[in-house]
Every structure is written in C-alpha cells, then in structure tokens.
Design a protein around this motif. Structure first.
Motif, PDB file in Angstrom:
ATOM      1  N   THR A  19      48.132  34.681  45.861  1.00 40.93           N
ATOM      2  CA  THR A  19      47.437  33.044  46.091  1.00 40.93           C
ATOM      3  C   THR A  19      47.869  32.686  46.630  1.00 40.93           C
ATOM      4  OG1 THR A  19      49.944  32.676  44.277  1.00 40.93           O
ATOM      5  CG2 THR A  19      47.466  32.569  43.215  1.00 40.93           C
ATOM      6  N   THR A 107      36.189  33.695  45.441  1.00 34.26           N
ATOM      7  CA  THR A 107      37.253  34.681  43.896  1.00 34.26           C
ATOM      8  C   THR A 107      36.448  35.132  43.094  1.00 34.26           C
ATOM      9  OG1 THR A 107      38.120  32.407  44.159  1.00 34.26           O
ATOM     10  CG2 THR A 107      39.246  33.956  42.201  1.00 34.26           C
ATOM     11  N   PRO A 114      40.124  35.081  36.478  1.00 34.01           N
ATOM     12  CA  PRO A 114      39.706  35.478  38.043  1.00 34.01           C
ATOM     13  C   PRO A 114      40.993  37.401  38.499  1.00 34.01           C
ATOM     14  CG  PRO A 114      41.020  33.614  36.841  1.00 34.01           C
ATOM     15  CD  PRO A 114      40.711  34.064  35.896  1.00 34.01           C
ATOM     16  N   PRO A 119      41.213  35.673  47.778  1.00 34.28           N
ATOM     17  CA  PRO A 119      40.489  35.218  48.102  1.00 34.28           C
ATOM     18  C   PRO A 119      39.332  35.920  49.231  1.00 34.28           C
ATOM     19  CG  PRO A 119      40.917  33.152  48.137  1.00 34.28           C
ATOM     20  CD  PRO A 119      42.336  34.392  47.298  1.00 34.28           C
TER      21      PRO A 119
END
Ligand SMILES: [Fe+2]
Length: 439
Positions: A19, A107, A114, A119
C-alpha cells in the motif's frame, strides 16, 4: 503455471509491501541487471481518452475482478476477458467508459479480497481530435530483467505514454516455444523498476530483433509463431489490424491531435542479405499498404504524425537498418513527397545512442524536398552503439552507468504543433535536443 496454493501465498506475502509505495518513489532493493526480483504484478497499455487495458498473471479459476476508481468515486468493476487459449496465463481487463484526462486507481481483487500488490494507475489521454499539450517518453533496449534506475526516472516524469521500440529483453529465442517467450516476459516484468513503471505508465510496445527472435531476426525466424502469439497475450497492445494469432503486430493510436504509428519491422521482413530491389521489403506487402493508408489519412486529420521505427532510418552503410532496404525507403519517401505529407517525424530504436536530425539528412525521395525530423532515444540499459547518420544535432553514447531515453513535449494550440525533443540520461540530464514546429 504456478500451483494455485503457491500463488495465493505469494500474494499474501506481499501484502505488507502493497500500500505505502507509490510509483514515484524508487523501489527498494535495486539489484544488478539479469537478476530480477519480484514477480509480474499488473501492467497497463492500450490507453485512450476513455479506456485502456490492464493485464496481470492469474491462474484460471480465481475469479478476479478489477476495481477501477477515480479519487473519491465509486469503483467501476471489470471482469477479465474469456481466455482464448487454455494455456494462457495472463488475465486481460479491458477498461471502458472512463473520462478523459483522469487518474484511475486499479485494484485487483482475487476471490473477493483485494490482492496484495500495489494498484495499477491509469491516466486517460486527452480527447481524440482536440488540441492538447502532453509529454511522452520513448526508447528501446534493456538487458533482460534490467533493474536500471532509468525506469524510475521515466516513471517520476509521468509521461502520457511510453513508446518502447524493441529489445524489451535479449533472450534471442530461436525455438517456436511459447513457454520461452512467456518466461522472457515474466523475467522482464519481475524487475522492480520496470514492473513499477509499466504498472503506472501506459506502455505502447513493438518488438525488435532480440525480443522477436534471434539477433537480426527476420520473417524466417523459426520462433515467429510463438513470438507473435505470445505478444498478443502479454503486450497491452492497441487493436491489431493484422488480426489474432500468428500475424504481424503493427498498430496505431491517437493522443489529442497526434497520431502514433507503430510498425512491425521484424516479422514480415525479407532477408537482409537479399540484393536490394523494389520487391525487397522490411514491411511486407499487407503492412506497407496499411502503413501508407495510415500515413495519408493521419497526416490529413492530425496535427502531427509520429512513426515508431524499431531500426535506424538515416544511414548509407552498416547492417540491420533501413539502408539495406534502400529501394523501399526511397518508395516511402516518394510517397510522402507525392502526397505532400509535412507533419511526420520518425522515432527510432535499436541503436544504443541519443541522436536527432532536423530533417537535413533523412530525405531519400527523388525530389529531395522533404524535411522529416528523426529522433533516437536509446538505450535504457545497454552499452553504446553508434549507427547510421549523420545527425544534424549530434549523438550521445551512454557513459558509465547511463540509462538513456527520449523525452518529447508536444504543445498544440490547434493550428501549430510545437515539438521539443530532449535525449536524457537516468539523472534526467539533457544530452541531445531538437525543437521543431508544424504549422
Ligand atoms: Fe538493442
């Protein structure tokens, strides 16, 4: 293909890293070329004002979805295209109904959760046919799996698109074996710097010799069917006029009022050692007809036409370039002169150098009245090689650890298109430049 359990574990293992990193930051653990680290995540291309293609490696049966979201918006949900071939290892998401000039975060979701890797980002192009200012990068030639910093440098500059003019890898595959081509793609996409670039900047790619087949390959390469078929699986290409399967990969696309034409100068070319004659071709008959039609139409309907040639255009001696297809080069120049096409420039790959010519040396027509600017922006990660010329604005060969690329800024007010080319190294230092205008 990876066993399913191992694949899920790999995704989970990457969760922590997924992330925080953005494309703009150098990825950690840069390693020397030839030793890629990581695995292919997602890569982006075929971008238009309203769509694009995202590809990823997914074993069948995992029901992936792609959540595509602009800042603060509800996600659009895309499912992968049905597999054409049961041995295919790449999932293809075709995005549509997007808004021009908008950033979308893409994503991947696997089995309702997820996926762990960062992404992909898609920035759509300006509307087709309308004047727009934008910049794009181009270049060619990187050692197999190169982790060169130059790929981070390009990503940080956020070009609208990266034109990759070949030698994506140097695997020199001479067997008709799709697995070898898939492995070459996987190795390249597993590079942390290249992987991050192709996840964040749209790729428009054509092969040259080392990534199509063996060194100096032509249409006789035994690897041709696998090469052209796996290209369709992995490359996020624009629509291919030659069709599906084992066919040439020429294609074209538009950004604003600029038409980009990418030719396949390998898989239809006659043997270089054949004596030059009007019949000897680098393009092949079908592609040449398409190319001339594209040139003619695009020059009338667009402000600027950019032709990506995977091999050098200018030169009188040497090998593996247009000079050994001199009759065809003259034919193309005569066509351009006859139809008064004055808004064309040529971008070349293959030669590991930066170079620019303002049109002084690029005319092979009988009339000798053309002025076609020619730009070189290589190599991403290879030792230097000087090819062709002369070039009015000079040349630059990589020094030390230089990774080189071309940077082109387009300013279009609807009447006049101003083009600023700079050939740069991985420190973003300008080594060669050329400005020209089309009015
Ligand atoms: Fe090369």
């Amino acid at each position: 293909m990876q066993p399913r359990r191992k694949f899920i574990k790999t995704l989970a293992g990457l969760a922590a890293a997924s992330t925080a990193r953005s494309f703009a930051e150098p990825e950690p653990n840069l390693r020397p070329p030839e030793k890629p680290k990581g695995f292919p995540t997602m890569w982006v291309g075929a971008v238009t004002a309203t769509g694009g293609v995202v590809k990823t490696k997914i074993p069948p049966g995992l029901n992936p979805r792609l959540l595509v979201r602009e800042a603060g918006g509800e996600p659009l949900i895309f499912k992968p295209e049905p597999l054409l071939d049961p041995s295919q290892t790449v999932a293809i998401f075709r995005l549509e109904h997007l808004r021009p000039l908008t950033d979308y975060q893409c994503t991947l979701e696997v089995k309702g959760a997820p996926a762990s890797f960062p992404p992909a980002m898609v920035r759509t192009f300006p509307p087709e046919g309308q004047p727009a200012n934008f910049a794009f990068a181009f270049g060619s030639c990187a050692r197999t799996g190169s982790q060169h910093e130059v790929f981070n440098t390009i990503a940080r500059k956020r070009p609208a698109v990266l034109l990759h003019l070949g030698d994506f890898h140097y695997c020199n595959i001479s067997r008709n074996d799709p697995r070898s081509f898939r492995a070459a793609w996987d190795t390249t996409l597993s590079s942390t710097t290249q992987g991050a670039l192709y996840r964040n900047v749209p790729l428009a790619y054509i092969y040259d010799d080392h990534d199509f087949g063996p060194n100096d390959a032509d249409k006789r390469s035994p690897a041709r069917p696998a090469s052209r078929t796996v290209y369709r699986e992995y490359s996020p290409h624009y629509p291919l006029p030659a069709g599906d399967g084992d066919a040439a990969i020429y294609q074209a696309f538009t950004v604003g009022r600029v038409r980009f034409i990418l030719t396949d100068l390998r898989s239809e070319r006659d043997a270089e050692k054949t004596p030059d004659s009007p019949a000897k071709s680098m393009l092949g008959a079908a592609q040449k007809e398409w190319f001339k039609r594209e040139l003619l139409e695009a020059s009338r309907t667009h402000g600027l036409v950019v032709w990506g040639s995977s091999v050098p255009w200018i030169g009188a001696k040497g090998s593996d370039s247009w000079q050994n297809y001199a009759d065809e080069r003259r034919e193309l120049c005569n066509f351009i002169a006859q139809h008064r096409i004055k808004n064309l420039c040529i971008l070349c790959g293959d030669a590991h150098m930066l170079a620019a010519d303002n049109g002084t040396n690029s005319d092979y027509s009988d009339s000798k009245k053309l002025r076609i600017p020619v730009l070189h922006g290589s190599a991403f990660d290879q030792g230097g090689s000087l090819k062709g010329g002369p070039y009015s604005e000079g040349t630059y060969l990589p020094k030390g650890k230089d990774g080189l690329f071309g940077w082109v800024e387009v300013e279009d007010d609807g009447q006049r298109v101003a083009v600023r080319f700079t050939g740069r190294n991985h420190l973003d230092e300008v080594k060669v430049n050329l400005n020209f205008e089309i009015a």
